[in-house]
Write an enzyme that holds these catalytic residues in place. Sequence first.
Site, PDB file in Angstrom:
ATOM      1  N   GLY A   1       0.829  -1.193   0.000  1.00 47.49           N
ATOM      2  CA  GLY A   1       0.000   0.000   0.000  1.00 47.49           C
ATOM      3  C   GLY A   1       0.866   1.247   0.000  1.00 47.49           C
ATOM      4  O   GLY A   1       2.078   1.180   0.207  1.00 47.49           O
TER       5      GLY A   1
ATOM      6  N   GLY B   1       0.125  -5.212   0.870  1.00 45.85           N
ATOM      7  CA  GLY B   1      -1.168  -5.141   0.198  1.00 45.85           C
ATOM      8  C   GLY B   1      -1.228  -5.945  -1.082  1.00 45.85           C
ATOM      9  O   GLY B   1      -2.296  -6.405  -1.489  1.00 45.85           O
TER      10      GLY B   1
ATOM     11  N   GLU C   1       6.214  -5.870   7.515  1.00 48.58           N
ATOM     12  CA  GLU C   1       5.586  -4.777   8.277  1.00 48.58           C
ATOM     13  C   GLU C   1       6.179  -4.532   9.662  1.00 48.58           C
ATOM     14  O   GLU C   1       6.099  -3.415  10.177  1.00 48.58           O
ATOM     15  CB  GLU C   1       4.073  -5.031   8.394  1.00 48.58           C
TER      16      GLU C   1
ATOM     17  N   ASP D   1      -0.721  -7.450   7.916  1.00 48.11           N
ATOM     18  CA  ASP D   1      -2.192  -7.389   7.881  1.00 48.11           C
ATOM     19  C   ASP D   1      -2.730  -8.027   6.603  1.00 48.11           C
ATOM     20  O   ASP D   1      -2.218  -9.043   6.170  1.00 48.11           O
ATOM     21  CB  ASP D   1      -2.662  -5.944   8.062  1.00 48.11           C
TER      22      ASP D   1
END
Length: 362
Positions: A89, A137, A160, A168
């Site tokens: 992302g 992402g 991350e 996530d």
Amino acid sequence: MSRFNSYKRTNIILQHLKMSNHTDAAAEVLLERKGCAGVITLNRPRFLNTLTLGMIRQIYAQLKKWEQDPKTFLIIIKGAGEKAFCAGGDIRALSEARNTNQKMLQDLFREEYILNNAIDSCQKPYIALIHGITMGGGVGVSVHGQFRVATEKSVFAMPETAIGLFPDVGGGYFLPRLQGKLGYFLALTGFRLKGRDVYTAGIATHFVDFEKLGMLEEDLLALKSPSKENIADVLETYHAKSKTDQDKPFILEEHMDKINSWFSANTVEQIVDNLQQDGSSFALEQLKVIKKMSPTSLKITLRQLMEGSSKTLPEVLIMEYRLSQACMKGHDFHEGVRAGHFRNQYSLSPIFTCSVLSVKRR
């Protein structure tokens, strides 16, 4: 008259620039019907096809339309260019929104996770061609699909913990379901898997040589009213013909027994102790990596995976949304971005120098 002509020229240039900006924004993702398929192309190659909120919204809306369209039999997602499928992302935009657009922080995570779940529950076969960098992402818009095709240039990672976040996009669901404790290792260290190893680890369902990827796509598009089995047969045919690194052992194969032992611990402190006590070069290398990560992120991530191992994907995504909002209010994520930790979206450099042991147990 001269001033008028000058004004007119300036006005035309400004209009052209506005049109160019609109075109660029509209072209961040291409959504096309080709043959029997809907084709999604992530179209930001200069930015390694990183996802924006606008892209997420366009993909979700079109995915739902194609899912209901009787003439669309499968959905293909790929990245423009040869470097990346999707490197994640737009984290810099997320960090900048902290003080200016709190709603964007909520919307992006919520809508991205809704898209991840929609891909998992999609009624049409969903094929992700994960050539090149596939992280964060980018994993979210691929790993939950029915078919994932890696190439010798694929690079997978969930890095991350290096920027004060956690793996996530459903990482709490798919990572603990990989073989042994591999997912825990990948989540806490951000270790990169490359090429055929992405398939061997279970991230990809098939492996195809990059030079054959275009032919594979053409053959899929040429299918006439295909069933899921027809699609699987085409993928399996190409997979069987790919000989690149076929006999090469999995990069972590010789370490898997130790990884399973080290990362079976219930606390980050115990994992650190396990690595220190082992003392092998590989163990000390992973210890060095872990000590560079955000201590808070390490603890969040371990708990996330332990909880997620027994939850459904929707339950995990709800949990991760709550975690994401807590991280956005914290310090580590914004410090990680500020320090340029993801300068090129996938390079890692140390910024968290405090020991993981300095974070109190909860």
